[in-house]
Design a protein around this motif. Structure first.
Motif, PDB file in Angstrom:
ATOM      1  N   THR A   7       0.832  -1.196   0.000  1.00  0.00           N
ATOM      2  CA  THR A   7       0.000   0.000   0.000  1.00  0.00           C
ATOM      3  C   THR A   7       0.869   1.249   0.000  1.00  0.00           C
ATOM      4  N   SER A  29      -4.785  -9.068   5.722  1.00  0.00           N
ATOM      5  CA  SER A  29      -5.886  -8.825   4.795  1.00  0.00           C
ATOM      6  C   SER A  29      -6.038  -7.353   4.445  1.00  0.00           C
ATOM      7  N   SER A  30      -5.497  -6.458   5.278  1.00  0.00           N
ATOM      8  CA  SER A  30      -5.641  -5.029   5.021  1.00  0.00           C
ATOM      9  C   SER A  30      -4.434  -4.290   5.576  1.00  0.00           C
ATOM     10  N   ILE A  37     -11.487  -5.463   6.265  1.00  0.00           N
ATOM     11  CA  ILE A  37     -10.846  -4.326   5.627  1.00  0.00           C
ATOM     12  C   ILE A  37     -10.895  -3.154   6.595  1.00  0.00           C
TER      13      ILE A  37
END
Length: 365
Positions: free
Chosen positions: A111, A154-155, A235
């Motif tokens: 990210t 997962s996030s 999320i």
């Protein structure tokens, strides 16, 4: 892939690809389509195909990240299927920026921060999270999520001001890390027994193996959240609501949890709201409805009409780097009537629909 105009409810174009679309990313400059072994980069203004990155390492999950800052349209994707190597690509110049040896094991999460100046990553082990500078690739921070238990991240998301980094996994704990460096000019600690033992412990790390001393020097979570569920995909997002920092967690069972985050002291975050997103059963009390603006009717109408959009004349794909002359597969696309104004600040973002997959809104900042 179908691209729809969010406000007008009309199809802008559609593309066909040789294999399954695994993920789609976009900002106001570029649209990126990730397949298992190739990546397509489109110009968001006219949807022309600018570049096809062929023969990428097998990427079965479609892992990739695109900076939302269109001035820094950097693209990150796995550079290896067996190690945690990150390939950094400049979406504006269409050139490779650098390669970052981020982890020993394969990557699980990538990210960018809001400005595209930092990139965070995690491996499949999920024990260590690292933050790198962009475009140089120097390591800035290293956070330890856990010591023993391997998890599936997962996030992974930055706050908009890049002060915090949130990581969630298939466990019940969500970790929030604070991005700050301790300066050397720290005030002198009082002559206490705990302070003395702390200095002795820090000095002892110089004589330990590199792996052990590195583990001890890694920063721990600044704040945490204990969910009442475990094993479900979720999320997370860090946002400012009513001028206060909040942590939002959406779980796969259809619930949205909103937590208060203390930006000074951190610690355990306090749950302040719990919303059901499925719309079934009793309506839960929600005093913060004004925080979630209603979805425009054009979106629902667009999704409902997506199978009845008439076809128009087709045009061949276009590539500024050679395209079909070099033997690359250039998908055909179809334009709807009217001008393409995806970069207009007054326009809503388009809707991206993958044929054979689930529809989803493609958002731009």
């Amino acid at each position: 892939m179908n691209v729809y105009h969010f406000k007008k409810g009309t199809e802008i174009c559609n593309y066909s690809y040789s294999s399954k679309i695994l993920s789609i990313r976009l900002n106001r400059q570029r649209l990126v389509v990730c397949l298992e072994e190739s990546i397509y980069i489109h110009n968001i203004k006219d949807m022309k195909l600018l570049k096809t990155i062929m023969d990428t390492p097998p990427n079965t999950t479609g892992l990739c990240a695109l900076s939302i800052n269109h001035a820094n349209s950097y693209l990150a994707y796995p550079g290896s299927a067996t190690s945690g190597e990150i390939a950094l690509y400049d979406g504006n110049t269409l050139k490779t920026a650098c390669t970052i040896p981020a982890h020993e094991g394969p990557l699980a999460a990538l990210t960018f921060n809001s400005t595209g100046s930092k990139l965070a990553s995690a491996s499949e082990k999920g024990t260590v999270i690292r933050v790198f500078s962009i475009p140089g690739g120097q390591k800035l921070y290293e956070f330890r999520r856990g010591m023993k238990r391997y998890v599936n991240i997962s996030s992974l998301v930055f706050s908009m001001d890049s002060q915090f980094l949130c990581a969630s996994s298939n466990t019940e704990t969500v970790h929030i890390f604070k991005l700050e460096h301790l300066t050397d000019s720290r005030p002198e600690e009082p002559p206490t027994w705990s302070g003395y033992m702390g200095k002795m412990f820090q000095a002892a790390t110089n004589y330990l193996p590199a792996q052990v001393s590195g583990m001890m020097s890694q920063d721990r979570a600044f704040a945490t959240v204990r969910l009442n569920i475990s094993g479900q995909r979720n999320i997370c997002a860090l946002s400012t609501i009513q001028k206060l920092p909040r942590l939002l967690v959406t779980t796969s069972d259809g619930h949205l949890y909103i937590y208060n985050l203390d930006p000074q002291d951190g610690g355990e975050c306090v749950l302040i709201k719990n919303h059901s997103l499925l719309g079934s059963g009793k309506m839960e009390e929600n005093k913060e409805n004004d925080l979630q603006p209603p979805v425009p009717q054009s979106y629902a109408a667009t999704v409902a009409r997506q199978s009845t959009v008439p076809s128009t004349s087709t045009m061949p794909g276009y590539s500024e780097d050679g395209g079909a002359l070099r033997g690359e597969v250039i998908p055909e696309h179809e334009f709807a009537t009217g001008p393409v104004c995806l970069d207009d600040e007054n326009e809503f973002p388009p809707i991206i629909l993958c044929r054979g997959g689930q529809p989803g809104k493609a958002k731009r900042s």
